[in-house]
Motif scaffolding. Structure first.
Motif, mmCIF file in Angstrom:
data_model
loop_
_atom_site.group_PDB
_atom_site.id
_atom_site.type_symbol
_atom_site.label_atom_id
_atom_site.label_comp_id
_atom_site.label_asym_id
_atom_site.label_seq_id
_atom_site.Cartn_x
_atom_site.Cartn_y
_atom_site.Cartn_z
ATOM 1 N N ASN A 50 0.823 -1.206 0.000
ATOM 2 C CA ASN A 50 0.000 0.000 0.000
ATOM 3 C C ASN A 50 0.858 1.256 0.000
ATOM 4 O OD1 ASN A 50 -2.430 -1.366 -0.088
ATOM 5 N ND2 ASN A 50 -2.611 -1.464 2.124
ATOM 6 N N SER A 51 1.929 1.235 0.748
ATOM 7 C CA SER A 51 2.853 2.365 0.769
ATOM 8 C C SER A 51 3.428 2.611 -0.622
ATOM 9 C CB SER A 51 3.973 2.105 1.771
ATOM 10 O OG SER A 51 4.912 3.142 1.755
ATOM 11 N N ASP A 52 3.835 1.548 -1.284
ATOM 12 C CA ASP A 52 4.380 1.668 -2.640
ATOM 13 C C ASP A 52 3.325 2.214 -3.604
ATOM 14 O OD1 ASP A 52 6.785 0.635 -1.726
ATOM 15 O OD2 ASP A 52 6.261 -1.415 -2.288
ATOM 16 N N LEU A 53 2.110 1.710 -3.490
ATOM 17 C CA LEU A 53 1.027 2.150 -4.365
ATOM 18 C C LEU A 53 0.746 3.630 -4.181
ATOM 19 C CD1 LEU A 53 -1.382 1.702 -6.303
ATOM 20 C CD2 LEU A 53 -2.732 1.137 -4.276
ATOM 21 N N TYR A 54 0.570 4.050 -2.946
ATOM 22 C CA TYR A 54 0.222 5.446 -2.702
ATOM 23 C C TYR A 54 1.357 6.388 -3.094
ATOM 24 C CZ TYR A 54 -3.876 3.574 -0.433
ATOM 25 O OH TYR A 54 -5.034 2.906 -0.196
ATOM 26 N N CYS A 55 2.572 5.986 -2.876
ATOM 27 C CA CYS A 55 3.689 6.839 -3.285
ATOM 28 C C CYS A 55 3.758 7.005 -4.795
ATOM 29 C CB CYS A 55 5.008 6.274 -2.755
ATOM 30 S SG CYS A 55 5.182 6.533 -0.982
ATOM 31 N N SER A 56 3.311 6.008 -5.530
ATOM 32 C CA SER A 56 3.344 6.118 -6.990
ATOM 33 C C SER A 56 2.174 6.918 -7.541
ATOM 34 C CB SER A 56 3.365 4.725 -7.631
ATOM 35 O OG SER A 56 2.105 4.098 -7.495
ATOM 36 N N CYS A 57 1.203 7.254 -6.684
ATOM 37 C CA CYS A 57 0.005 7.984 -7.132
ATOM 38 C C CYS A 57 -0.081 9.402 -6.588
ATOM 39 C CB CYS A 57 -1.246 7.218 -6.713
ATOM 40 S SG CYS A 57 -1.386 5.595 -7.462
ATOM 41 N N LEU A 58 0.754 9.748 -5.637
ATOM 42 C CA LEU A 58 0.680 11.071 -5.015
ATOM 43 C C LEU A 58 1.169 12.158 -5.954
ATOM 44 C CD1 LEU A 58 2.044 10.394 -1.431
ATOM 45 C CD2 LEU A 58 -0.294 10.920 -2.072
ATOM 46 N N LEU A 59 0.514 13.292 -5.884
ATOM 47 C CA LEU A 59 0.935 14.465 -6.644
ATOM 48 C C LEU A 59 0.871 15.649 -5.686
ATOM 49 C CD1 LEU A 59 1.760 15.482 -9.456
ATOM 50 C CD2 LEU A 59 -0.645 15.994 -9.861
ATOM 51 N N ARG A 60 1.964 16.343 -5.557
ATOM 52 C CA ARG A 60 2.033 17.484 -4.638
ATOM 53 C C ARG A 60 1.598 18.741 -5.389
ATOM 54 N NH1 ARG A 60 6.338 20.887 -3.373
ATOM 55 N NH2 ARG A 60 7.679 19.579 -4.628
#
Length: 85
Positions: free
Chosen positions: A46-56
């Motif tokens: 889940n950590s890997d997934l969310y990091c690949s989808c985050l946009l600042r």
């Protein structure tokens, strides 16, 4: 965002509209520090997934109401004109 691809398309759309949005987050297991303590196989999908989808999105203490409106209006336009996004 739902996927890495969607994040990249939105980021490019924002860029073409003069809005800088970045991604730079790395999950702890994928970081150089985290790699010292893991086997290389992700134990945190889940950590890997969310990091690949985050946009600042642009956000700072002096951002004007007009700049906020430009960012939000551009994102709304993106999602209303790109139904598959």
């Amino acid at each position: 965002l739902k996927t890495n691809a969607q994040r990249n398309v939105l980021r490019n759309y924002l860029k073409t509209n003069g809005i800088s949005a970045e991604y730079h987050y790395t999950s702890l297991p994928a970081s150089s520090f985290g790699k010292k303590f893991t086997t290389g196989e992700s134990m945190f999908p889940n950590s890997d997934l969310y990091c690949s989808c985050l946009l600042r999105l642009p956000l700072w203490n002096t951002i004007s109401d007009e700049e906020i409106e430009k960012v939000t209006d551009t994102i709304i336009t993106f999602f209303t004109t790109n139904k598959s996004a």
